[in-house]
Design a protein around this motif. Sequence first.
Motif, PDB file in Angstrom:
ATOM      1  N   ASP A  28       0.774  -1.184   0.019  1.00  0.00           N
ATOM      2  CA  ASP A  28       0.641  -0.072   0.016  1.00  0.00           C
ATOM      3  C   ASP A  28       0.715   1.324  -0.351  1.00  0.00           C
ATOM      4  O   ASP A  28       0.821   2.259  -0.371  1.00  0.00           O
ATOM      5  N   SER A  31       2.249   1.823  -3.396  1.00  0.00           N
ATOM      6  CA  SER A  31       1.341   2.025  -4.261  1.00  0.00           C
ATOM      7  C   SER A  31       1.447   3.654  -4.200  1.00  0.00           C
ATOM      8  O   SER A  31       0.909   4.326  -5.361  1.00  0.00           O
ATOM      9  N   LEU A  32       1.706   4.420  -3.052  1.00  0.00           N
ATOM     10  CA  LEU A  32       1.432   5.759  -2.930  1.00  0.00           C
ATOM     11  C   LEU A  32       2.092   6.477  -3.366  1.00  0.00           C
ATOM     12  O   LEU A  32       2.317   7.553  -3.858  1.00  0.00           O
ATOM     13  N   ASN A  34       4.087   5.639  -5.891  1.00  0.00           N
ATOM     14  CA  ASN A  34       4.199   5.679  -7.186  1.00  0.00           C
ATOM     15  C   ASN A  34       3.098   6.289  -7.458  1.00  0.00           C
ATOM     16  O   ASN A  34       3.813   7.828  -8.361  1.00  0.00           O
ATOM     17  N   GLU A  35       2.131   6.506  -7.152  1.00  0.00           N
ATOM     18  CA  GLU A  35       1.482   7.378  -7.462  1.00  0.00           C
ATOM     19  C   GLU A  35       1.800   8.825  -7.636  1.00  0.00           C
ATOM     20  O   GLU A  35       1.954  10.003  -8.158  1.00  0.00           O
ATOM     21  N   GLN A  36       2.527   9.407  -5.812  1.00  0.00           N
ATOM     22  CA  GLN A  36       3.626  10.458  -6.100  1.00  0.00           C
ATOM     23  C   GLN A  36       4.404  10.749  -7.159  1.00  0.00           C
ATOM     24  O   GLN A  36       4.662  12.205  -7.529  1.00  0.00           O
ATOM     25  N   GLN A  37       4.700   9.625  -7.061  1.00  0.00           N
ATOM     26  CA  GLN A  37       6.219  10.198  -8.442  1.00  0.00           C
ATOM     27  C   GLN A  37       5.683  10.204  -9.474  1.00  0.00           C
ATOM     28  O   GLN A  37       5.955  10.675 -10.456  1.00  0.00           O
ATOM     29  N   ILE A  38       4.641   9.780  -9.866  1.00  0.00           N
ATOM     30  CA  ILE A  38       3.818   9.880 -10.777  1.00  0.00           C
ATOM     31  C   ILE A  38       3.404  11.540 -11.138  1.00  0.00           C
ATOM     32  O   ILE A  38       3.536  12.043 -12.285  1.00  0.00           O
ATOM     33  N   LYS A  39       2.908  12.075  -9.762  1.00  0.00           N
ATOM     34  CA  LYS A  39       2.696  13.577  -9.942  1.00  0.00           C
ATOM     35  C   LYS A  39       3.651  14.261  -9.799  1.00  0.00           C
ATOM     36  O   LYS A  39       3.385  15.415 -11.394  1.00  0.00           O
ATOM     37  N   GLN A  42       5.043  14.633 -14.048  1.00  0.00           N
ATOM     38  CA  GLN A  42       3.709  15.473 -14.744  1.00  0.00           C
ATOM     39  C   GLN A  42       4.686  16.587 -14.112  1.00  0.00           C
ATOM     40  O   GLN A  42       4.443  17.902 -14.965  1.00  0.00           O
ATOM     41  N   LYS A 107      11.383   3.651  -1.071  1.00  0.00           N
ATOM     42  CA  LYS A 107      10.787   2.832  -1.917  1.00  0.00           C
ATOM     43  C   LYS A 107      12.514   1.639  -1.758  1.00  0.00           C
ATOM     44  O   LYS A 107      11.611   0.798  -2.061  1.00  0.00           O
TER      45      LYS A 107
END
Length: 202
Positions: A28, A31-32, A34-39, A42, A107
């Motif tokens: 979990d 996953s959080l 990874n989401e932060q890295q994607i943001k 961007q 990570k």
Amino acid sequence: MNSSANNTSALSAKLKAEVDSEKQTIFDKLSLLNEQQIKNHQRATELKGDLAEVEAQIEAIQATRSLSERLTFTELEQAKPLLDKKQQLTAQFNAVLNQQRQLNLDKDALNKQLENLNASLNQDQSSQVSKIIDTVTSGISNMVAAVEDLFIDFLNILSLLILKLLLMPLIFLYLFNKAFKAIWQRRFMDVVMQTKQLAVNR
């Protein structure tokens, strides 16, 4: 033996459930991250585009400088707000990059925890298998020892039966025959045969 094996299996199942729960928590968190890295990626892309646009505007303004201004590295007044904006965008971009580096470190730490959990689970399973094998081996050894004890008891009983039912009566008959011969100076079998002959003659 079965009880010990069952207890070992129950402990192994409990430990596996705890490890699975910890692994899910780590998944979990990953996953959080990874989401932060994607943001962040961007955001870094947007900042990079803004920087390129501001730099192009600054270049266009700076291109209008006179030769003396260029030689003295004088910045034009209308370029100063853009330079300030470039500085702000660069600071934001660097902050996003630093945050990305920290997310990568986090990570890596979580992945290391996962590896340790998997290693401990594998080690525990190997240990549990070893314990079960030891328990089964011990149980088999106890059963073999019990069978050996029973066999020895059986041989002892058999020896006693042979002694009581075969040897003792033979010894008794032998001694009885000797005593009879010593008393009457005749063999017991001769007396029996004579008595039988007399009975037949009558």
